[in-house]
Design an enzyme around this catalytic site. Structure first.
Site, short mmCIF file in Angstrom:
data_model
loop_
_atom_site.label_atom_id
_atom_site.label_comp_id
_atom_site.label_asym_id
_atom_site.label_seq_id
_atom_site.Cartn_x
_atom_site.Cartn_y
_atom_site.Cartn_z
CB ALA A 28 -0.91 -0.08 1.29
CG HIS A 80 -2.31 27.38 -12.78
ND1 HIS A 80 -1.26 26.40 -12.42
CD2 HIS A 80 -3.21 26.93 -13.71
CE1 HIS A 80 -1.43 25.63 -13.58
NE2 HIS A 80 -2.66 25.69 -14.19
CD GLU A 88 -2.99 3.67 2.68
OE1 GLU A 88 -2.71 2.44 3.32
OE2 GLU A 88 -3.88 3.56 1.92
#
Length: 538
Positions: free
Chosen positions: A400, A495, A520
């Site tokens: 994971a 941006h 995780e």
């Protein structure tokens, strides 16, 4: 000296510093501030080495694989430039963390003096501009050098993502919608949920499944972390636990259903009072004849509504981590943000979605078990699985964590592409944004981080496949997730005001990236409890 030679010299010097520091720091528990820095730098140095090895293995090759980007091939030297750039950035980071703490690290302040010229070459703004020129032309963070088979895998999932995921990703995020069934069904049809399940149980594992999983995860996450990138993590965790610890009957009953996508999966491990401290969880499973009775609350159970299988870690004995066992709980699939089930006799389980600032689509639930009965046949490993839950869970988490690193790389790749596109199109003070030196320096450094994290992810996958890889999986997860926060932040900054608007996808990537260092295995826990402890072993 050539760029690969300079990069090699810097990496070797960095390895020496980290090695001496790891041997010097006495306790990751007592010396947490220093241990955290040493662990974090060990991950960055390992990534620099992985990128350098990747470049050395393919130096003189084509550069990028077919279909990798748009525009000119950056050429075989681009990877070497990125390796030097990234190694120099790591050296600068290490020097900053070391300054004023030399005695605590057990390292002389002149440790990097011998490679000062090489670091300067990798940080020279003119050099960064040269690197950025190639990134601006290709929208790629260096050559990938995938095998022909993995190129086909990547192309197939990129096409699927472009057709099914990207068009709806922003809407799912803004409206906090469920993932459309056609995305789930389409991925199931492509074998997405059986990548690491052996063929005898209906999967497609053929020896290099982790590399394929990395490629697939990156491409799905590039389109959307919340709507696709995490879909294969839950089945990966459950399938790994069953394949390694389940009985033959459990493997044959559960794994084909997971591999085909007929049964979707979620994981219920974390509790309100115990996150990364898994060994102390309190959700209980009490034996009652041919059943186990579950009581307790789990939180951050991603996809628990849509899932048919919940992997539940519960306490079957008070003996710390040795008293934990894993169960598979069957349930119907629910859409929406709330659900509840009852059993005859009064048992119940219910879920409530937790509102989050990003990572939407899968929904993360708080799940409450109140006298919920589970057949003894659903204890993973049967009687032999009692007390093995902690170990099975930790083994599954290695995959994971590796997958989470790939998710981070996918998010970063998407952010880089959006930043390049915007910088090319936007004019500022009469010049394209892409023409400014600072813009190019940012884009070059973003590409270096992505290239290093990508190379390290594949190296960690090889280590896990070889039989261990727990350290590498933790390192690359910790590193890539922190890098994703920085890369998406820089892309959003480029941006300007539009980066703060939800109508621009970069705002979604920025908030999605923030969760990566939390789940995780939280950043600090991985650094102190996994990486530092392994580095400091005599």
């Amino acid at each position: 000296m050539t760029e690969p030679g300079r990069a090699r010299a810097v990496v070797e010097a960095l390895r020496g510093v980290v090695g001496r520091a790891a041997a010097h720091v006495a306790s990751a528990d007592r010396d947490q501030a220093v241990a955290y820095d040493v662990a974090s730098m060990s991950a960055a140095v390992a990534a620099a080495g992985a990128l350098l090895d990747h470049v050395a293995d393919h130096l003189g090759g084509r550069g990028v694989d077919p279909g990798a980007g748009h525009g000119a091939d950056p050429g075989p030297g681009h990877g070497a430039d990125l390796a030097l750039l990234y190694a120099a950035d790591v050296a600068a980071d290490l020097a900053g963390r070391l300054t004023g703490r030399e005695s605590l690290w057990g390292v002389d302040g002149t440790a990097l003096d011998g490679v000062a010229a090489d670091v300067a070459a990798g940080r020279d703004p003119a050099f960064l501009e040269r690197v950025a020129e190639r990134v601006l032309a290709t929208r790629e963070a260096g050559p990938r050098h995938l095998s022909a088979e993995l190129q086909l895998v990547r192309a197939a999932f990129r096409e699927f993502a472009a057709d099914r995921i990207t068009p709806v990703a922003d809407r799912i995020h803004r409206e906090d919608e469920d993932i459309p069934a056609d995305i789930i069904d389409g991925l199931a049809g492509m074998g997405c949920f059986g990548l690491s399940i052996p063929a005898e149980y209906g999967g497609g594992a053929e020896g290099d499944e982790l590399a394929a999983m990395v490629v697939v995860t990156e491409e799905l996450s590039r389109a959307s972390l919340g709507a696709a990138g995490s879909l294969i993590t839950r089945p990966e965790i459950i399938a790994t636990a069953i394949a390694r610890g389940g009985t033959e009957e459990q493997k044959r009953r559960r794994l084909p259903m997971i591999a085909s996508g007929e049964r979707l999966c979620a994981v219920a491990v974390t509790e309100p009072d115990f996150g990364s401290d898994v060994a102390r969880i309190t959700t209980s499973a009490t034996r009652d004849g041919d059943e186990w009775v579950l009581n307790g609350v789990k939180t951050w159970c991603t996809f628990a509504g849509r899932a048919h299988y919940l992997l539940v870690l519960a306490r079957t004995d008070p003996a710390g981590h040795r008293g934990l066992s894993l169960f598979v709980v069957d349930k119907p699939s629910f859409t929406g943000h709330e659900w509840r089930l009852t059993q005859e006799g009064g048992g119940s389980v219910e879920g409530r979605a937790i509102r989050t600032l990003g990572y939407r689509g899968m929904h993360s639930f708080e799940v409450r078990f109140d006298g919920w009965r589970v057949p003894t046949a659903d204890l993973i490993g049967g009687e032999g699985g009692l007390g093995r839950g902690f170990y099975l869970q930790m083994q599954a988490f290695a995959n994971a964590r590796l997958q989470t690193a790939a998710r981070a790389v996918g998010v970063m790749q998407s952010a880089l592409e959006l930043a390049v596109d915007y910088a090319r199109q936007r004019s500022v003070f009469g010049r394209p944004l892409a023409d400014y030196q600072l813009t190019r320096a940012k884009i070059a450094r973003m590409a270096g981080s992505i290239a290093a994290c990508r190379a390290f992810t594949f190296a960690a996958a090889r280590a896990v496949t070889a039989g261990d890889g727990q350290l590498e999986a933790a390192q690359v997860k910790q590193l890539a997730c922190r890098a994703a926060e920085w890369v998406t932040r820089e892309a959003q900054q480029l941006h300007g005001g539009y980066g703060y608007a939800e109508e621009f996808s970069i705002s979604r990537l920025f908030v999605d990236a923030r969760v990566l260092s939390i789940f995780e295995g939280a950043d600090e826990v991985l650094a102190l409890r996994v990486i530092a402890r392994r580095l400091m072993k005599p």
